[in-house]
Scaffold this active site. Structure first.
Site, mmCIF file in Angstrom:
data_model
loop_
_atom_site.group_PDB
_atom_site.id
_atom_site.type_symbol
_atom_site.label_atom_id
_atom_site.label_comp_id
_atom_site.label_asym_id
_atom_site.label_seq_id
_atom_site.Cartn_x
_atom_site.Cartn_y
_atom_site.Cartn_z
ATOM 1 C CG HIS A 1 -1.933 0.968 1.378
ATOM 2 N ND1 HIS A 1 -1.697 2.278 1.704
ATOM 3 C CD2 HIS A 1 -3.274 0.853 1.222
ATOM 4 C CE1 HIS A 1 -2.856 2.927 1.739
ATOM 5 N NE2 HIS A 1 -3.825 2.082 1.439
ATOM 6 C CG ASP B 1 0.779 -2.206 6.430
ATOM 7 O OD1 ASP B 1 -0.127 -2.257 7.292
ATOM 8 O OD2 ASP B 1 0.657 -1.603 5.346
ATOM 9 C CD GLN C 1 -6.686 -4.790 4.021
ATOM 10 O OE1 GLN C 1 -7.797 -5.060 4.426
ATOM 11 N NE2 GLN C 1 -6.338 -3.554 3.698
ATOM 12 C CE LYS D 1 -6.921 -0.483 6.272
ATOM 13 N NZ LYS D 1 -7.626 0.091 5.140
ATOM 14 C CB CYS E 1 -3.606 3.343 -1.654
ATOM 15 S SG CYS E 1 -4.877 4.558 -1.392
#
Lengths: 415, 146
Positions: free
Chosen positions: A127, A204, A207, A230, A372
């Site tokens: 991303h 990261d 997600q 999220k 993105c």
């Protein structure tokens, strides 16, 4: 051990007020969960209670309500500490987002260590928020930012880059789950090898946090970032996990109230900072956000990661199978049917914008665009894709509605 | 509003059979300018051919959604034969009509552009309409300063 009872999405939907009253209006088929999830009563009520019952400044007041508010804020940190398996609450910094967390590491930690000729690695599927901060710091320090490229089935091609774990690699930043491909990266083995070689890794987890159990100790990562919104929590708050020795060596980017030890007069640089993690939380902390964040973690834990993971994997597989049965639809590359809640696809004759528009009119919320992730889309030779992403409150009827919407779009654009 | 309200037959007809579209780079135009929508990667290139202070022809090239392609196609027909000055004014009007729907009065769109009116209700799609019009305004300004 017996299998856990499956998630019943109809029961779960009762926890989410956004789905209430659906009989009075068009049913909401929300399939944009990779962008943001809806909020259960438990989170909304926890935040409302902060304002209605116990609201005061954090780490500043001496009266009982201020002490209670501070205690609630720090309790939220401990809930999240256990949620991600961190060794100490001091390893958790509240940020405004996963994006801010990654920027803090790039500009506050890596910048002072990076030199000309060094290499920082990211994967091709990052991303922008786990790409641009590294790009900027590499540009500034004349270091090199390199991609871990992908195999034809969308996995990181680690075999092709033996130099990944060797000099002059200084840092690796990698996503746990791709927000476009839905693939899950082998972060634990990558982190283990990197640690043996003395290379810090940032994961990261934006997600993955909604459906994979995170354990930073087992993962061996140096830094990990994710946001609350999220994973059923509020918008505007995120988290940076950093191993204690790593955070101790990070410069605060924001200076101001609440992050100082002592402040000197004049231009001397001798002002000193509070201990970690307060040092990185300048300004009045977002106590209701932190409390809502912790309530979301508790909610997710009460559902059970394994049950959530199974439910989402089953829906994702079903959606992928149904989509592949439609003439004109292509799924993005993946090794097997993606099981992480994300299915990205294109249609030979229908632009993703038009697809999402027609779906939207039918009450089906999907995403269309580059998500993105322009370096990835460029690599795939695409300008945009449509993306459906699943959560605990989705069921087969949402997939039926998506398929119906695609058929409607075909009627409009393909006849 | 339904999808059919937005995707009117005229709009779809332009999308399926775009007018004045080039598959190759636009050659010998008085000015060529490009517009891109970073949200979706759509790109439209507009080339203008002038004669006696008038727009003799407009050609476009690019990729985009149905609204983006239809808008570009309708544009080429709507401004052909108009004076450069009134074309430039029309670009500004389009921007006002679609760029800020709260400020702008109900559009009095030329008949040839009526099929785009429904897009005003969809904030996320306004850029799809405007991509070609912004490129056209840019091309006119470039030609004027040449």
């Amino acid at each position: 051990m017996s299998d856990p009872e499956p998630i019943n999405p109809e029961v779960v939907r009762r926890d989410f007020p956004i789905f209430a009253g659906a009989s009075h209006r068009q049913r909401l088929h929300y399939l944009d969960n990779a962008a943001t999830t809806h909020k259960p009563d438990k989170v909304i009520n926890a935040i409302a209670a902060c304002y209605a019952q116990c609201y005061a400044p954090i780490h500043r007041g001496l009266y009982p309500m201020a002490e209670q508010a501070t205690s609630n804020y720090e309790h939220a940190r401990r809930v999240l500490q256990h949620f991600i398996g961190a060794a100490s609450p001091d390893e958790l910094v509240f940020t405004s987002s996963a994006t801010e967390a990654i920027n803090m590491v790039a500009s506050g930690w890596l910048r002072q260590r990076l030199q000309s000729g060094d290499v920082v690695w990211v994967s091709r599927m990052e991303h922008h928020s786990n790409y641009l901060p590294w790009q900027r710091v590499c540009h500034e320090k004349q270091a090199q930012l390199r991609f871990i490229e992908l195999t034809e089935d969308g996995q990181m091609d680690l075999d092709r880059i033996p130099e990944l774990f060797a000099e002059p690699t200084k840092f690796i930043a990698i996503t746990h789950v791709s927000n476009v491909l839905g693939v899950q990266n082998p972060v634990a083995s990558l982190c283990a090898t990197a640690r043996e070689c003395g290379i810090p890794v940032l994961v990261d987890a934006a997600q993955s946090v909604s459906h994979l159990e995170l354990d930073v100790s087992a993962m061996c990562c140096d830094f990990l970032a994710f946001s609350a919104h999220k994973m059923f929590g509020p918008t505007g708050i995120g988290l940076l996990y950093g191993r204690q020795d790593r955070l101790a060596g990070m410069e605060p980017l924001q200076l101001g109230g609440g992050m100082v030890d002592s402040v000197v007069d004049g231009t001397s640089a001798a002002s000193s900072w509070a201990k970690v993690p307060s040092r990185f939380e300048a300004g009045s902390p977002d106590m209701p956000g932190a409390v809502g964040f912790a309530a979301a973690a508790d909610y997710l834990s009460s559902l059970g990661h394994e049950r959530v993971g199974r439910h989402i994997a089953a829906l994702t597989r079903l959606a992928a199978e149904r989509l592949m049965g439609i003439n004109g639809i292509s799924l993005l590359p993946h090794a097997e049917l993606p099981a992480s809640g994300i299915v990205s696809f294109t249609h030979r004759y229908i632009h993703p914008h038009d697809m999402a528009q027609v779906a939207g009119e039918a009450g089906v919320a999907i995403r269309a665009g580059h998500h993105c992730a322009q370096p990835l889309l460029r690599h795939l030779g695409l300008a945009a894709t449509a993306r459906a992403s699943f959560s605990v409150y989705n069921d087969e009827s949402d997939i039926d509605a998506l398929i119906d919407a695609i058929i409607s779009a075909q009627r409009i654009f393909c006849e | 509003m339904t999808a059919q309200d937005l995707y009117k037959e005229t709009l779809l007809e332009h999308y399926r059979h775009p007018r004045n579209r080039c598959d190759r780079p636009i050659q010998e135009a008085d000015a060529v300018e490009r517009g891109a929508n970073p949200r979706c990667g759509d790109e439209i290139e507009i080339g203008i051919f002038l004669q006696d202070e008038k727009i003799r022809q407009v050609k476009f090239r690019g990729r985009g959604c149905a609204i983006c392609i239809a808008s570009a196609s309708m544009l080429t027909e709507a401004v052909a034969g108009l004076s450069v000055a009134s074309t430039r004014r029309l670009c500004d009007q389009m921007h006002a009509w679609f760029g800020d729907i709260e400020a702008a009065a109900e559009p009095l769109l030329p008949d040839s552009l009526q099929a785009l009116a429904a897009v005003r209700e969809h904030r996320a799609r306004q850029k799809c309409v405007l991509l070609s019009w912004e490129a056209l305004a840019h091309a006119i300004d470039t030609a004027a300063s040449a």
